[in-house]
Design a protein around this motif. Structure first.
Motif, PDB file in Angstrom:
ATOM      1  N   GLU A   9       0.813  -1.221   0.000  1.00  0.00           N
ATOM      2  CA  GLU A   9       0.000   0.000   0.000  1.00  0.00           C
ATOM      3  C   GLU A   9       0.847   1.273   0.000  1.00  0.00           C
ATOM      4  OE1 GLU A   9      -2.523  -0.992   3.368  1.00  0.00           O
ATOM      5  OE2 GLU A   9      -4.232  -1.177   2.000  1.00  0.00           O
ATOM      6  N   ARG A  10       2.066   1.204   0.519  1.00  0.00           N
ATOM      7  CA  ARG A  10       2.961   2.378   0.478  1.00  0.00           C
ATOM      8  C   ARG A  10       3.263   2.802  -0.953  1.00  0.00           C
ATOM      9  NH1 ARG A  10       7.630   0.277   4.125  1.00  0.00           N
ATOM     10  NH2 ARG A  10       6.303  -0.623   5.705  1.00  0.00           N
ATOM     11  N   HIS A  11       3.143   1.862  -1.872  1.00  0.00           N
ATOM     12  CA  HIS A  11       3.459   2.130  -3.280  1.00  0.00           C
ATOM     13  C   HIS A  11       2.205   2.323  -4.132  1.00  0.00           C
ATOM     14  CE1 HIS A  11       7.666   1.210  -2.540  1.00  0.00           C
ATOM     15  NE2 HIS A  11       7.236   0.197  -1.817  1.00  0.00           N
ATOM     16  N   GLY A  12       1.043   2.167  -3.536  1.00  0.00           N
ATOM     17  CA  GLY A  12      -0.203   2.301  -4.279  1.00  0.00           C
ATOM     18  C   GLY A  12      -1.051   1.064  -4.108  1.00  0.00           C
ATOM     19  N   THR A  13      -2.054   0.928  -4.955  1.00  0.00           N
ATOM     20  CA  THR A  13      -2.958  -0.219  -4.908  1.00  0.00           C
ATOM     21  C   THR A  13      -2.723  -1.073  -6.151  1.00  0.00           C
ATOM     22  OG1 THR A  13      -4.593   1.108  -3.740  1.00  0.00           O
ATOM     23  CG2 THR A  13      -5.378  -0.913  -4.781  1.00  0.00           C
ATOM     24  N   PRO A  14      -2.409  -2.338  -5.966  1.00  0.00           N
ATOM     25  CA  PRO A  14      -2.133  -3.184  -7.130  1.00  0.00           C
ATOM     26  C   PRO A  14      -3.401  -3.511  -7.916  1.00  0.00           C
ATOM     27  CG  PRO A  14      -2.120  -4.513  -5.148  1.00  0.00           C
ATOM     28  CD  PRO A  14      -2.273  -3.072  -4.717  1.00  0.00           C
ATOM     29  N   SER A  15      -3.228  -3.702  -9.198  1.00  0.00           N
ATOM     30  CA  SER A  15      -4.336  -4.166 -10.032  1.00  0.00           C
ATOM     31  C   SER A  15      -4.178  -5.655 -10.347  1.00  0.00           C
ATOM     32  CB  SER A  15      -4.409  -3.360 -11.325  1.00  0.00           C
ATOM     33  OG  SER A  15      -3.188  -3.436 -12.020  1.00  0.00           O
ATOM     34  N   LEU A  16      -3.010  -6.204  -9.965  1.00  0.00           N
ATOM     35  CA  LEU A  16      -2.699  -7.596 -10.242  1.00  0.00           C
ATOM     36  C   LEU A  16      -1.690  -8.090  -9.225  1.00  0.00           C
ATOM     37  CD1 LEU A  16      -2.801  -9.993 -12.427  1.00  0.00           C
ATOM     38  CD2 LEU A  16      -0.702  -8.976 -13.277  1.00  0.00           C
ATOM     39  N   ILE A  17      -1.871  -9.292  -8.730  1.00  0.00           N
ATOM     40  CA  ILE A  17      -0.877  -9.996  -7.918  1.00  0.00           C
ATOM     41  C   ILE A  17      -0.404 -11.152  -8.790  1.00  0.00           C
ATOM     42  CG2 ILE A  17      -0.468 -11.374  -5.847  1.00  0.00           C
ATOM     43  CD1 ILE A  17      -1.011  -8.456  -5.150  1.00  0.00           C
ATOM     44  N   ALA A  18       0.905 -11.274  -8.972  1.00  0.00           N
ATOM     45  CA  ALA A  18       1.449 -12.323  -9.834  1.00  0.00           C
ATOM     46  C   ALA A  18       2.401 -13.209  -9.041  1.00  0.00           C
ATOM     47  CB  ALA A  18       2.197 -11.703 -11.013  1.00  0.00           C
ATOM     48  N   CYS A  19       2.424 -14.469  -9.377  1.00  0.00           N
ATOM     49  CA  CYS A  19       3.369 -15.392  -8.762  1.00  0.00           C
ATOM     50  C   CYS A  19       4.012 -16.233  -9.862  1.00  0.00           C
ATOM     51  CB  CYS A  19       2.685 -16.255  -7.709  1.00  0.00           C
ATOM     52  SG  CYS A  19       1.300 -17.189  -8.310  1.00  0.00           S
ATOM     53  N   ASP A  20       5.085 -16.914  -9.502  1.00  0.00           N
ATOM     54  CA  ASP A  20       5.837 -17.669 -10.506  1.00  0.00           C
ATOM     55  C   ASP A  20       5.617 -19.173 -10.398  1.00  0.00           C
ATOM     56  OD1 ASP A  20       7.196 -17.732  -8.058  1.00  0.00           O
ATOM     57  OD2 ASP A  20       9.119 -18.065  -9.015  1.00  0.00           O
ATOM     58  N   VAL A  21       4.692 -19.594  -9.551  1.00  0.00           N
ATOM     59  CA  VAL A  21       4.415 -21.016  -9.373  1.00  0.00           C
ATOM     60  C   VAL A  21       2.923 -21.289  -9.571  1.00  0.00           C
ATOM     61  CG1 VAL A  21       6.335 -21.418  -7.791  1.00  0.00           C
ATOM     62  CG2 VAL A  21       4.121 -20.754  -6.879  1.00  0.00           C
ATOM     63  N   SER A  22       2.634 -22.538  -9.865  1.00  0.00           N
ATOM     64  CA  SER A  22       1.257 -22.953 -10.033  1.00  0.00           C
ATOM     65  C   SER A  22       1.066 -24.247  -9.252  1.00  0.00           C
ATOM     66  CB  SER A  22       0.964 -23.187 -11.511  1.00  0.00           C
ATOM     67  OG  SER A  22      -0.376 -23.507 -11.703  1.00  0.00           O
ATOM     68  N   PRO A  23       0.091 -24.298  -8.411  1.00  0.00           N
ATOM     69  CA  PRO A  23      -0.921 -23.295  -8.131  1.00  0.00           C
ATOM     70  C   PRO A  23      -0.359 -22.149  -7.298  1.00  0.00           C
ATOM     71  CG  PRO A  23      -1.219 -25.182  -6.677  1.00  0.00           C
ATOM     72  CD  PRO A  23      -0.111 -25.536  -7.626  1.00  0.00           C
ATOM     73  N   ALA A  24      -1.100 -21.067  -7.265  1.00  0.00           N
ATOM     74  CA  ALA A  24      -0.673 -19.882  -6.528  1.00  0.00           C
ATOM     75  C   ALA A  24      -0.632 -20.176  -5.029  1.00  0.00           C
ATOM     76  CB  ALA A  24      -1.637 -18.725  -6.792  1.00  0.00           C
TER      77      ALA A  24
END
Length: 85
Positions: A9-24
């Motif tokens: 939140e210090r940097h703003g509000t994200p529109s997407l959370i991404a991860c590099d593994v599946s499942p998240a």
């Protein structure tokens, strides 16, 4: 969870959370829910070799200098960057 959300939140509000593994991971799912945003995870896990290639190419695209590539300081940052790309 609350600490991670405050940092984000210090940097703003994200529109997407991404991860590099599946499942998240559960933490990624909770963060996406907290921010009411989309969650991205690849169809299959991104191999370490591919993560290195993405980070290396990104350094060249950002500015083409060693200084820019040095911004990705460790494996955790590399993995996060690969997920974002």
């Amino acid at each position: 969870m609350a600490g991670a959300a405050k940092i984000i939140e210090r940097h703003g509000t994200p529109s997407l959370i991404a991860c590099d593994v599946s499942p998240a991971p559960e933490m990624a799912q909770k963060l996406a829910s907290y921010f009411s945003c989309r969650l991205y995870c690849p169809q299959k896990e991104i191999r370490e070799e591919e993560k290195r290639r993405i980070a290396s190419e990104a350094g060249r695209e950002i500015g083409g200098s060693q200084d820019k590539r040095a911004e990705i300081a460790n494996n955790h940052e590399r993995d996060a960057y690969a997920a974002a790309i």
